[in-house]
Design a protein around this motif. Sequence first.
Motif, PDB file in Angstrom:
ATOM      1  N   CYS A  74      22.360 152.252 -30.096  1.00  0.00           N
ATOM      2  CA  CYS A  74      23.180 153.441 -29.877  1.00  0.00           C
ATOM      3  C   CYS A  74      22.324 154.680 -29.637  1.00  0.00           C
ATOM      4  N   LYS A  75      21.213 154.781 -30.363  1.00  0.00           N
ATOM      5  CA  LYS A  75      20.329 155.914 -30.140  1.00  0.00           C
ATOM      6  C   LYS A  75      19.723 155.860 -28.750  1.00  0.00           C
ATOM      7  N   ARG A  76      19.370 154.650 -28.294  1.00  0.00           N
ATOM      8  CA  ARG A  76      18.758 154.512 -26.974  1.00  0.00           C
ATOM      9  C   ARG A  76      19.755 154.824 -25.862  1.00  0.00           C
ATOM     10  N   ASP A  87      27.450 158.215 -29.757  1.00  0.00           N
ATOM     11  CA  ASP A  87      27.711 158.702 -31.108  1.00  0.00           C
ATOM     12  C   ASP A  87      28.170 157.524 -31.985  1.00  0.00           C
ATOM     13  N   GLY A 108      22.406 156.795 -26.274  1.00  0.00           N
ATOM     14  CA  GLY A 108      22.960 158.133 -26.465  1.00  0.00           C
ATOM     15  C   GLY A 108      24.422 158.118 -26.851  1.00  0.00           C
ATOM     16  N   ALA A 141      22.055 150.270 -34.513  1.00  0.00           N
ATOM     17  CA  ALA A 141      21.801 151.710 -34.589  1.00  0.00           C
ATOM     18  C   ALA A 141      20.742 152.131 -33.573  1.00  0.00           C
ATOM     19  N   LYS A 142      19.704 151.323 -33.378  1.00  0.00           N
ATOM     20  CA  LYS A 142      18.672 151.633 -32.375  1.00  0.00           C
ATOM     21  C   LYS A 142      19.243 151.601 -30.964  1.00  0.00           C
TER      22      LYS A 142
END
Length: 941
Positions: free
Chosen positions: A772-774, A778, A776, A769-770
């Motif tokens: 994917c956030k880094r 979805d 960008g 999850a980290k």
Amino acid sequence: MPPFIAGKRRRSPSPTSSSLTSPARSSKKSGKKQSLFDAADERPTGSLQDNEHFVHALTGADSDTSLSDVSSIEFEDVTSQPATKKQKRHHQAEDDEEVDWEDAVHDDRPTDGTPTNAIEPSGDLELTLDRGSGPTSFINGQKKGPSKIERQIRIVTHCMHVQFLMFHNSLRSRFACDPVVQKILVDQLSPTAKKEIDTWKLASGQPPEENDGDSSQSSKPKKRKKFHDKKCENVRNQRDWGTPAERQEIGVANVSRGDPVCRLIKFLAAYWRKRFTIVAPGLRKQGYKPLARLEEEIASFKNEDHDPEEHGERIGNLDDFRGCARRCEGSRDTGAQLFVAFLRGLGLEARLVASLQPVGFGWNKNEEANPKKKRAKNFSPQEGHAMGERNSDRKTNGLDHKPKGRETRDHEVINGSKDIPIDLADSSSSDLTSIDEDDESIVDITPSIPRSRKPSMPYDRDLVFPTYWAEVVSPITHKVFPVDPFILDPAVATKPEHLLAFEARGAKADKAKQVFAYVIAYSPDGTAKDVTTRYLKNHMWPGRTKGVRLPTEKMPIYNSKGKIKHHEEYDWFKTVMSGYTRPDRMRTTADDIEDATDLQATKREKKDASKEKEGTLQFYKTSAEYVLERHLRREEAIVPNAEPVKTFTAGKGDDRKEEPVYLRKDVLVCRTGESWHKEGRQIKPDQTPLKMVPIRAVTLTRKREVEEAERDGGEKLKQGLYAWDQTEWIVPPPIAGGVIPKNAYGNMDCFVPTMVPRGAAHVPLRSTAKICKRLGIDFAEAVTGFEFGKQRAVPVVTGVVVAAEHEGLVRKEWEQDERERRIKEEGKREKVALGMWKKLLVGLRIVERVRGEYGAGGQAREESNPFTNQKRKETKKKPGKTSNAEPPNLADRPEALDDDDDDDDDDDDDTGGGFLVDDDDDVSEPGGSSPAGSDARCSRL
């Protein structure tokens, strides 16, 4: 006012006149009863006997405490006085409130003119305390059970008593093998008995001796000869075989009428019952006695004249045993032992069987000895004989009838009738011709017993089961036949149901303290065998041995790590019997036969639930083919179109009700919509639930929702159950534009792989999850299950769900992050390790510096220092000499550092390992060690 304590008994008068002036006597004369506290404050001045009377007055004769058992013989009995109403009210008041001990003082007021300056008795109060034999004690008025050590003492006592009895019986079996004893008993045989023995030998294939045959023919009665002379002129018309007849096979046993040994031992048992006289009591279980009573009986046994009733029968050696054989008298136990010797003297293999009667290891009432009965007068043998003659006369004249309400058992001895038990004192009620009533060929085999024989004395009449008996091994069939010549009827156990008569049971056995624990059979060769299984009901353990025989224990076996590896069964009595067991090379055919039949224990059969009677409610409950609706589980339902195969009728009369019976294959497993959703399935549209059940709420939130709905609707909420055929797989729509659909909680349910939408990929890796956030991208967290605890449902998140085109990028980024994480973890571990090495080396430098500064003063202390090796330093190479010695090991790390000081002498001279260096001369250490070298090594690390 001092408290009034009502005494239980009146005080007995003092035997001396010196105590007449005491206050107690004056108060008694005046009519005022003295309280317990007044009596306790007095000081007796009389003798020891006076003090005993004084203590007896305080405690009472029937007190439950241990003081009441002390020297009860010397204390005289006193009468009790009933309590008045005032005393009863006072006792009730004492239970409700405590006694004010401050008011419990001696009343110094005069009573009936007694002067106040009366001389009080002086002297110390002497109490004789008993050593207490009861197993229970009283604490705060409540009973306390036996302690662990008391239980162990009884177990050890029981084990010792069993071994003593076994050795005693082994000696008696050896006495029964004495040739002199056997010759004495065989020589007493009558001609009729000898003829019966010859008949047995002939039927067994053993030709009788000529002398015996002549003597038997010559001793035939004259009336018989006249009868045969008149009626039997033709020898072929005789009932028995005549003189010209001969056997077709010589040396072959005749078993046409059964085993010949059965007829013989029946005759011998009846013969011995008439021959032997009981004049003493036998061994019996008495229970645990108080120590004072034991000491009294032991002293009486050692010092006083021998009394059979008080001390039992005494047979000190083989000569005494031979004397009992000559007189044919003794206890019932001795009679059974002599009967075994008699059988062995006739050439039969007879065993002496003993049912041991040891003291128990329990704490019930039956294990305690009965109170000692006072003998009105000594019972002489002449009186016993006279009593037996009177009983015989009463039976002969028909005056002795069976009392009303008496129940007779099959195994009780009878005297020609099943209603009257045997009386051993009766000398004319039994007829030896009744040993085989169906055999018409038996004519006049009654041995001639002298009528002057004295009848038996009434000993051990309460023991309705034998303690000693015999077992005869048939030389033809090798079967074992138990024989009891005194009590049981039939005397010979030829059927399995006859064996139950030897097992001690019932109220009479309990009253006489007869137990059935260890039954041992002693053979003539000195060996013994445990034959308890033969006499148990259905040969099933534990039977009557439960509670009186030490059971088999499970002993834990530990491994090298101290954990229990397995359990092994330990049988204490089997260990004891190992010293008496017959070796394999000495085993006989009879041993193999009885081990496979009579001594083979049977196991208790377990009821098979599958074998229930068809048509019962229990049958349908456990049946794998049929089922009733009442037996269906919560998640089970019947197929809608299923037809019952039959009906089951329950109840009777007006409560009669019929229920349909279905096949088990028509039962379906149903689940709720939520349960099917966790398996990746959903309910088809327009489906009707097969079953409605109440909602089963697990979480706290769900319980509150159900309670609110019940309050609003007034009924319990129910939910439907659906079968597999009413559901379908959950197939979500494909994603579009790389956007992942999410539920209300911001994640996606991925219980099964089919729940992942088309065009998306499930990446089950942590910390994605980290990433994917880094990057960008979805994503949606994948929920693969729930964990329930503390009335909460916690979702289990396993990775993320991203678009399929982003899966490779996410995985590559995750691998790089994992590589960096491992490097950081290795750096942390290395830093921790170097810090520990630095701490060790700094400590070693401190030790070296302290040793250099204080010199030899600390030499003695260095010998006990665990961080240095003094012996290694003494054998170290001296300076200036070359050495090819081996390098020191890790344990000699300080010396190894000293050897390398020559190479690093010039490095880091300004450092001192945490110490300030004063000048260059102080750097050099005694013995060639240099702190600078160690410091340089620290700098390299």
